[in-house]
Scaffold this motif. Structure first.
Motif, PDB file in Angstrom:
ATOM      1  N   ASN A  10       4.169  -3.010  16.703  1.00 31.09           N
ATOM      2  CA  ASN A  10       4.057  -3.757  15.780  1.00 31.09           C
ATOM      3  C   ASN A  10       4.100  -2.876  14.540  1.00 31.09           C
ATOM      4  OD1 ASN A  10       3.642  -5.637  17.011  1.00 31.09           O
ATOM      5  ND2 ASN A  10       1.386  -5.932  17.181  1.00 31.09           N
ATOM      6  N   GLU A  11       4.092  -1.511  14.908  1.00 33.74           N
ATOM      7  CA  GLU A  11       3.343  -0.192  13.730  1.00 33.74           C
ATOM      8  C   GLU A  11       5.002  -0.412  12.888  1.00 33.74           C
ATOM      9  OE1 GLU A  11       0.935   0.516  12.606  1.00 33.74           O
ATOM     10  OE2 GLU A  11      -1.060  -1.072  13.082  1.00 33.74           O
ATOM     11  N   ARG A  14       6.812  -3.058  10.498  1.00 33.27           N
ATOM     12  CA  ARG A  14       5.991  -2.845   9.225  1.00 33.27           C
ATOM     13  C   ARG A  14       7.184  -1.825   7.826  1.00 33.27           C
ATOM     14  NH1 ARG A  14       2.167   0.510   5.935  1.00 33.27           N
ATOM     15  NH2 ARG A  14       1.864  -0.858   3.898  1.00 33.27           N
ATOM     16  N   TYR A  72       4.330  -7.439   5.246  1.00 28.79           N
ATOM     17  CA  TYR A  72       2.553  -7.493   5.790  1.00 28.79           C
ATOM     18  C   TYR A  72       2.268  -8.475   6.791  1.00 28.79           C
ATOM     19  CZ  TYR A  72      -2.667  -7.938   4.623  1.00 28.79           C
ATOM     20  OH  TYR A  72      -4.102  -8.107   4.909  1.00 28.79           O
ATOM     21  N   PRO A  75       3.598  -8.789  10.239  1.00 26.27           N
ATOM     22  CA  PRO A  75       3.102  -6.797  10.845  1.00 26.27           C
ATOM     23  C   PRO A  75       1.994  -7.190  11.235  1.00 26.27           C
ATOM     24  CG  PRO A  75       3.430  -6.119   9.073  1.00 26.27           C
ATOM     25  CD  PRO A  75       4.294  -7.769   9.317  1.00 26.27           C
ATOM     26  N   TYR A  76       0.646  -7.822  10.621  1.00 27.91           N
ATOM     27  CA  TYR A  76      -0.402  -7.606  10.485  1.00 27.91           C
ATOM     28  C   TYR A  76      -1.087  -8.206  11.076  1.00 27.91           C
ATOM     29  CZ  TYR A  76      -0.923  -3.314   8.375  1.00 27.91           C
ATOM     30  OH  TYR A  76      -0.623  -1.796   8.112  1.00 27.91           O
ATOM     31  N   PHE A  77      -0.652  -9.705  11.252  1.00 22.92           N
ATOM     32  CA  PHE A  77      -1.349 -10.992  11.239  1.00 22.92           C
ATOM     33  C   PHE A  77      -0.387 -12.108  12.657  1.00 22.92           C
ATOM     34  CE2 PHE A  77      -2.315 -11.243   7.088  1.00 22.92           C
ATOM     35  CZ  PHE A  77      -3.983 -11.368   7.130  1.00 22.92           C
ATOM     36  N   ARG A  80       0.312  -9.511  16.115  1.00 23.46           N
ATOM     37  CA  ARG A  80      -1.036  -9.282  15.626  1.00 23.46           C
ATOM     38  C   ARG A  80      -2.410 -10.701  16.450  1.00 23.46           C
ATOM     39  NH1 ARG A  80      -3.721  -4.144  13.042  1.00 23.46           N
ATOM     40  NH2 ARG A  80      -1.733  -3.109  13.303  1.00 23.46           N
TER      41      ARG A  80
END
Length: 352
Positions: A10-11, A14, A72, A75-77, A80
């Protein structure tokens, strides 16, 4: 997939577009948009003003939406598992940025094509038309993104697996070459005391101890070591222990060691726990090694009761042996009778 691996992916995702060859894919995409959407549709000469207005400004809002989505929202929604927030943000962004794009084009984009654009009609008609255009480009971009993400995920998993193997190898190398601090201190103290007293055995003891350390250094990091060299180092170790006069070792080898290999230090490491024990009287340690076709059998008969420290050390060594050699290792020890402690070890050996 483990949580650690997924978080790492995930990181990294981005910044996936700015690594390796990803930037090439984006350049190809925007060059395609430039050619198909601007140059091929132009009715007049290709000028810097036309490129600036018809390409850069005309695609500014949709590019903002694409990279908001890539850098954004995914990777962040999505990555996760926050799917409700992800789809809500995608749909809201799709509707809002399309709305803003119409006003932006009318306020800042100055079309320089000699042939004026067709009448766009009222706002609702224009808005629905822009929605379909955004959707078409978004689907095309998402397909490209899917393959990019899939390839990056596979590459990331391979990199993480490689790093994991390297870490495991470092751990195994440490287990193989790790020397008991108590044994080192006691050996150095013994050599120091011997050096102060002119004894004939002192130079030989120093050379023997140096050979043992050298063998650990050069053979410990290898996956396999010739059995003949391991037995030679083991014999040197037994000889070095004899200078201490605390542990009396009898050592017998049966079988042929030529053209056979095993994990380095597998035998040498097993002597250290017995060297740490301080006894009032010398203690016998009888060792028998039997070399068979595919395994090496070792039996140690210690002529004293095993203390808690010795048992703890042997349990630690048993775990180390299993980490290095796997389930093929059989390591058993028990207090068989009064003043008698037995250790049995079975190790895989390989022909070469």
């Amino acid at each position: 997939m483990s949580n650690f691996v997924q978080l790492e992916i995930n990181e990294r995702n981005r910044w996936v577009y700015f690594s390796k060859y990803r930037w090439v894919a984006h350049i190809v995409y925007w060059i395609t948009v430039l050619i198909v959407g601007t140059i091929m549709r132009a009715k007049g000469p290709i000028t810097p003003s036309l490129i600036y207005n018809h390409f850069f400004l005309a695609n500014l809002m949709i590019a903002s939406f694409f990279y908001l989505y890539c850098l954004y929202l995914i990777p962040y929604f999505f990555k996760r598992n926050k799917y409700l927030q992800f789809w809500t943000s995608v749909i809201a962004g799709y509707l809002i940025i399309t709305f803003l794009d119409i006003h932006f084009n009318r306020a800042f984009v100055h079309y320089t094509d000699p042939v004026p654009p067709p009448d766009e009609g009222n706002f609702l008609t224009t808005y629905l038309k822009e929605l379909s255009g955004f959707l078409y480009n978004f689907l095309f971009f998402s397909i490209m993104l899917f393959f990019m993400e899939k390839n990056e995920e596979n590459s990331t998993l391979l990199e993480l697996e490689k790093e994991k193997k390297e870490i495991e190898q470092v751990k195994l190398d440490f287990l193989k070459t790790n020397i008991s601090p108590d044994f080192i201190l006691r050996s150095l103290h013994q050599l120091k005391v011997s050096a102060k007293v002119p004894e004939e055995s002192t130079p030989e003891a120093i050379l023997t101890f140096s050979d043992l350390l050298r063998y650990r250094l050069y053979r410990g990091r290898q996956s396999q070591s010739p059995l003949k060299e391991e037995l030679s180092a083991f014999t040197s170790f037994v000889h070095f222990i004899g200078f201490d006069h605390q542990l009396k070792i009898t050592f017998n080898v049966q079988g042929v060691a030529e053209h056979k290999q095993l994990a380095p230090l597998a035998l040498v490491n097993l002597l250290e726990p017995f060297c740490k024990i301080l006894n009032e009287e010398p203690v016998m340690l009888d060792i028998i090694i039997l070399i068979e076709t595919e395994e090496l059998l070792m039996e140690m008969n210690y002529g004293a009761n095993a203390g808690l420290e010795l048992i703890a050390d042997l349990e630690s060594y048993r775990e180390n042996y299993r980490q290095i050699n796997g389930d093929a290792v059989k390591f058993h020890f028990e207090q068989s009778e009064e003043n008698s402690f037995k250790v049995r070890l079975s190790l895989p050996i390989f022909n070469h």
